[in-house]
Design an enzyme around this catalytic site. Sequence first.
Site, PDB file in Angstrom:
ATOM      1  N   ARG A   7       0.832  -1.187   0.000  1.00  0.00           N
ATOM      2  CA  ARG A   7       0.000   0.000   0.000  1.00  0.00           C
ATOM      3  C   ARG A   7       0.871   1.243   0.000  1.00  0.00           C
ATOM      4  O   ARG A   7       1.896   1.305   0.668  1.00  0.00           O
ATOM      5  CB  ARG A   7      -0.894   0.035   1.254  1.00  0.00           C
ATOM      6  CG  ARG A   7      -1.824   1.241   1.296  1.00  0.00           C
ATOM      7  CD  ARG A   7      -2.438   1.430   2.670  1.00  0.00           C
ATOM      8  NE  ARG A   7      -1.458   1.735   3.707  1.00  0.00           N
ATOM      9  CZ  ARG A   7      -0.897   2.928   3.898  1.00  0.00           C
ATOM     10  NH1 ARG A   7      -1.199   3.948   3.122  1.00  0.00           N
ATOM     11  NH2 ARG A   7      -0.021   3.096   4.861  1.00  0.00           N
ATOM     12  N   VAL A   8       0.445   2.227  -0.791  1.00  0.00           N
ATOM     13  CA  VAL A   8       0.987   3.574  -0.720  1.00  0.00           C
ATOM     14  C   VAL A   8      -0.201   4.510  -0.549  1.00  0.00           C
ATOM     15  O   VAL A   8      -1.341   4.136  -0.809  1.00  0.00           O
ATOM     16  CB  VAL A   8       1.823   3.962  -1.975  1.00  0.00           C
ATOM     17  CG1 VAL A   8       3.124   3.183  -2.012  1.00  0.00           C
ATOM     18  CG2 VAL A   8       1.037   3.768  -3.248  1.00  0.00           C
ATOM     19  N   SER A   9       0.068   5.725  -0.117  1.00  0.00           N
ATOM     20  CA  SER A   9      -1.020   6.632   0.239  1.00  0.00           C
ATOM     21  C   SER A   9      -1.655   7.368  -0.926  1.00  0.00           C
ATOM     22  O   SER A   9      -2.822   7.729  -0.855  1.00  0.00           O
ATOM     23  CB  SER A   9      -0.516   7.656   1.264  1.00  0.00           C
ATOM     24  OG  SER A   9      -0.096   6.984   2.428  1.00  0.00           O
ATOM     25  N   THR A  10      -0.896   7.628  -1.991  1.00  0.00           N
ATOM     26  CA  THR A  10      -1.440   8.418  -3.101  1.00  0.00           C
ATOM     27  C   THR A  10      -1.168   7.751  -4.443  1.00  0.00           C
ATOM     28  O   THR A  10      -0.270   6.919  -4.567  1.00  0.00           O
ATOM     29  CB  THR A  10      -0.826   9.839  -3.125  1.00  0.00           C
ATOM     30  OG1 THR A  10       0.587   9.728  -3.335  1.00  0.00           O
ATOM     31  CG2 THR A  10      -1.090  10.588  -1.824  1.00  0.00           C
ATOM     32  N   GLN A  13       2.426   7.786  -5.952  1.00  0.00           N
ATOM     33  CA  GLN A  13       3.501   7.053  -5.298  1.00  0.00           C
ATOM     34  C   GLN A  13       3.661   5.678  -5.937  1.00  0.00           C
ATOM     35  O   GLN A  13       2.736   5.140  -6.532  1.00  0.00           O
ATOM     36  CB  GLN A  13       3.209   6.908  -3.802  1.00  0.00           C
ATOM     37  CG  GLN A  13       3.312   8.230  -3.061  1.00  0.00           C
ATOM     38  CD  GLN A  13       2.964   8.070  -1.595  1.00  0.00           C
ATOM     39  OE1 GLN A  13       2.001   7.405  -1.254  1.00  0.00           O
ATOM     40  NE2 GLN A  13       3.747   8.695  -0.740  1.00  0.00           N
TER      41      GLN A  13
END
Length: 186
Positions: A7-10, A13
Amino acid sequence: MRIGYRRVSTEDQNLERQELADCEKVFEEKVSGAKRDRPALVQMMEWAREGDEVVVHSLDRLGRDLRDLQGIVQELNDKGVCVEFLQERLRFSPGADDPLSRLQLQMMGAFAEFERNIIRKRQAEGIARAKAKGVYKGRRATIDAAEVQRLRAEGLGASAIASQLGIGRASVYRVLNGSYQASEAR
């Protein structure tokens, strides 16, 4: 089965930094870890079966809230699923109660939550400074209050107005009762 979760936040990314070797299935998403109701996380939790192993690059990729992080690990362990965090070199197996590992999970999870709170505080401070300077205007208004009023005058109800303008009914009601301010959408 070895299952990966990345998982990445945006959207901008990159997930590639989170190397998960030898996983037969990998769940990936680009969404904030502040909330637990993430689509790929939910799918991974449903997919995992007794005897499986979930591999995550680091604690903060699985959750930014300590309670959620502990809950996710516990829920997987209760299903008979092992959870491994590569960066922290922590492994949580069903039935195994390692007090030191639990302490590390709590400490590292608390740091991840603290970091998230600091980021939010700095962001709010930056926005406040920019607003004070007149630099920050926020996003462009998406609701045409005059159009809402015109459609209401034509006899349309809140649901019909919301549907026609592509906005929520609550927004229509805010405009109609005078509590909507264009600055809240800016």
